[in-house]
Design an enzyme around this catalytic site. Structure first.
Site, PDB file in Angstrom:
ATOM      1  CG  ASP A 172     -60.690  23.700  27.277  1.00  0.00           C
ATOM      2  OD1 ASP A 172     -60.862  24.488  26.337  1.00  0.00           O
ATOM      3  OD2 ASP A 172     -60.776  22.465  27.157  1.00  0.00           O
TER       4      ASP A 172
ATOM      5  CE1 TYR B 299     -52.168  20.997  26.062  1.00  0.00           C
ATOM      6  CE2 TYR B 299     -50.820  19.859  24.436  1.00  0.00           C
ATOM      7  CZ  TYR B 299     -51.683  20.885  24.773  1.00  0.00           C
ATOM      8  OH  TYR B 299     -52.066  21.777  23.814  1.00  0.00           O
TER       9      TYR B 299
ATOM     10  CE1 TYR C 212     -60.506  21.878  19.942  1.00  0.00           C
ATOM     11  CE2 TYR C 212     -60.149  20.786  17.839  1.00  0.00           C
ATOM     12  CZ  TYR C 212     -60.585  21.887  18.557  1.00  0.00           C
ATOM     13  OH  TYR C 212     -61.083  22.977  17.903  1.00  0.00           O
TER      14      TYR C 212
END
Length: 539
Positions: free
Chosen positions: A355, A425, A498
């Site tokens: 994003d 992440y 996601y």
């Protein structure tokens, strides 16, 4: 030095002598081949305005020198070898036919367009400005093509020649073949020479052009990423019949004992009586339009990018003429690579996406820039220059590493990696109650957790509403000093997961989630990609 000059002259003279001898030998072979042609059939084809090169082609004469000789010379060879004039007098007993034939030959050499190849093998065409261009032989035509290629500024180490012809050529040739079969099928020469498969107009043009182009461009013709494409299109002259509204459209008539299909200049197909020599194909008033296009297959420059800003999208993002974010990875990388390749355009491909508010850190994300019709093929030195140029941008929003020229297989490897590889992440997470040691243990103990994710609400406007099963391979939790409701979440997941939805649950559309596991609300405050494991592509 003088001795060297003398030696060079001797070598050049010897090469010229060898070339001249080879040409003389080819002329002899051509003369022998022409002597075996049936003179009355040759005269018939000439009367139907079939050019001399098409006559040789239809009779399967393979001595390619005929493409390198001007039409006047070729007609002279035919006249001497077949004694066409004597045959005409013998058949008709009328010298007027000879005068008519001579008159036609003279006009054909000057301007008449072949009823079969439509001027393609006569090297006559209309250029992009609608100017009539006529070349005597293949070398002159090849020179015009080579000059146009050089003007386009491509660096080439080989070429592939492609030719596209109008269907009218094949249709007219079939009419001629049908006519000859009906009229001469019983003759011995027809069975021996005309029935065997002959070279097509397209292949004849390519064979006649390839060697001269190799000499003029200084490279070999082979299976190459660089293509020279000659496209011939024919605009039929409007006939008087069409002006009066008759015979409009295409009408195919089934052939029988006395009829063949005849393609007219206005695009109509009519029947013609094969026993009547005065019913040839309709004459076309002009040659084909020819366009030349040079193009290179896309080249791929790949590497890994790092994004340091939370206000940079991966690709150009404009909504209602308003840019979202201060820049895009696509523009910062592709916009600096394209000018150095001198291409027509580029496409940016990445192994997944993040994003706009997510940084891409660690090892970086694999990407490819597809350069379309690159005129320069970058060397290792210029690739390094590209990397330095991008990394020295004042904005310091994006950096690249491991930049290199890749084959088209790089695209396949990257697409494969999007679904099969792992990504790591780091996320700053807030929960609605104080975190406990049991919470830390519960999350850290989970291995290869299966998560079912329905398409997130935030992307439903551009993604299909599907259920996707993803895997959370592992998680590690760190407390944030000075607060009991903040934690630093490190996790490794299957590509395509996601992450934001895995944290807050997306109104139950992702299950399980951090919130459902801890039994409280959970929100993600900041997210960074720290590693994308796709070693096969760029490492």
């Amino acid at each position: 030095m003088a001795d060297d000059s003398v030696s060079e002259l001797v070598i050049n003279d010897h090469a010229s002598t060898v070339a001249a001898d080879a040409a003389t030998e080819e002329m002899k072979l051509l003369g022998y081949a022409v002597q075996e042609l049936p003179a009355h059939a040759v005269k018939d084809l000439i009367a139907h305005e079939v050019c001399v090169r098409c006559i040789f082609r239809l009779f399967n004469i393979h001595e390619g020198i005929y493409a390198l000789l001007p039409p006047k010379t070729l007609y002279s060879i035919i006249e001497k070898a077949t004694k066409v004039e004597d045959v005409v007098i013998e058949i008709t007993g009328d010298t007027e036919d000879v005068k008519s034939l001579q008159s036609f030959q003279e006009s054909e050499v000057k301007s008449s367009i072949c009823s079969v190849c439509l001027g393609v093998l006569q090297f006559s065409y209309l250029d992009e400005r609608d100017v009539l261009v006529g070349k005597d032989h293949a070398e002159d035509f090849a020179m015009a093509v080579a000059e146009s290629v050089k003007e386009k500024g491509h660096e080439i180490d080989g070429f592939s020649l492609e030719v596209s012809l109008p269907t009218l050529i094949a249709e007219n040739e079939q009419v001629i073949m049908s006519y000859m079969k009906k009229k001469y099928a019983s003759e011995v020469w027809f069975q021996e020479k005309f029935l065997s498969e002959h070279i097509s107009v397209k292949d004849a043009l390519k064979l006649s052009m390839t060697h001269p182009l190799e000499k003029l461009l200084g490279v070999k013709s082979n299976i190459s990423d660089f293509r020279i494409r000659l496209t011939f299109e024919h605009v039929d002259a409007t006939s008087a019949e069409n002006k009066t509204g008759k015979n409009q459209g295409n009408k195919r008539i089934k052939s029988d004992e006395s009829n063949v299909l005849v393609k007219c200049t206005n695009g109509t197909i009519q029947s013609g009586n094969v026993s009547d020599i005065n019913s040839p194909l309709r004459k076309v008033g002009q040659p084909c339009h020819m366009t030349l296009v040079c193009s290179r297959a896309p080249i791929f420059i790949g590497g890994r990018y790092l994004k340091f800003s939370r206000n940079v999208s991966q690709t150009r993002w404009i909504i209602d003429d308003e840019r979202k974010g201060e820049a895009s990875v696509e523009e910062l990388i592709g916009g600096n690579i394209l000018p150095m390749c001198n291409g027509d355009g580029y496409k940016f491909h990445a192994a997944g996406r993040e994003d706009i508010d997510v940084r891409m850190l660690g090892s970086g994300r694999p990407f490819l820039v597809e350069i379309q019709n690159s005129r320069n093929v970058p060397s290792e030195v210029s690739i390094k220059e590209m990397e330095n140029k991008i990394n020295s941008l004042e904005s310091n929003l994006v950096r690249v590493k491991h930049l290199k020229l890749l084959g088209s297989q790089g695209w396949s490897l990257m697409r494969e990696g999007e679904a099969e590889k792992q990504k790591q992440y780091a996320a700053l997470v807030w929960i609605s109650r104080p975190i406990t040691d049991d919470d830390l243990q519960a999350l850290s103990s989970l291995k290869d957790l299966k998560v079912l994710q329905r398409t997130p609400v935030r992307v439903l406007h551009r993604r299909s509403p599907l259920d996707r099963e993803k895997t959370i391979h592992w998680m590690k939790i760190e407390k944030v000093g000075g607060s009991s409701q903040y934690l630093l979440l490190h996790l490794c997941t299957q590509a395509g997961t996601y992450i934001k939805e895995f944290v807050h649950g997306d109104l139950g559309r992702t299950h399980p989630s951090i919130g459902s596991i801890l039994g409280c609300r959970a929100e993600i405050l900041q997210l960074d990609v720290t590693d994308v494991k796709m070693d096969t592509l760029t490492e």
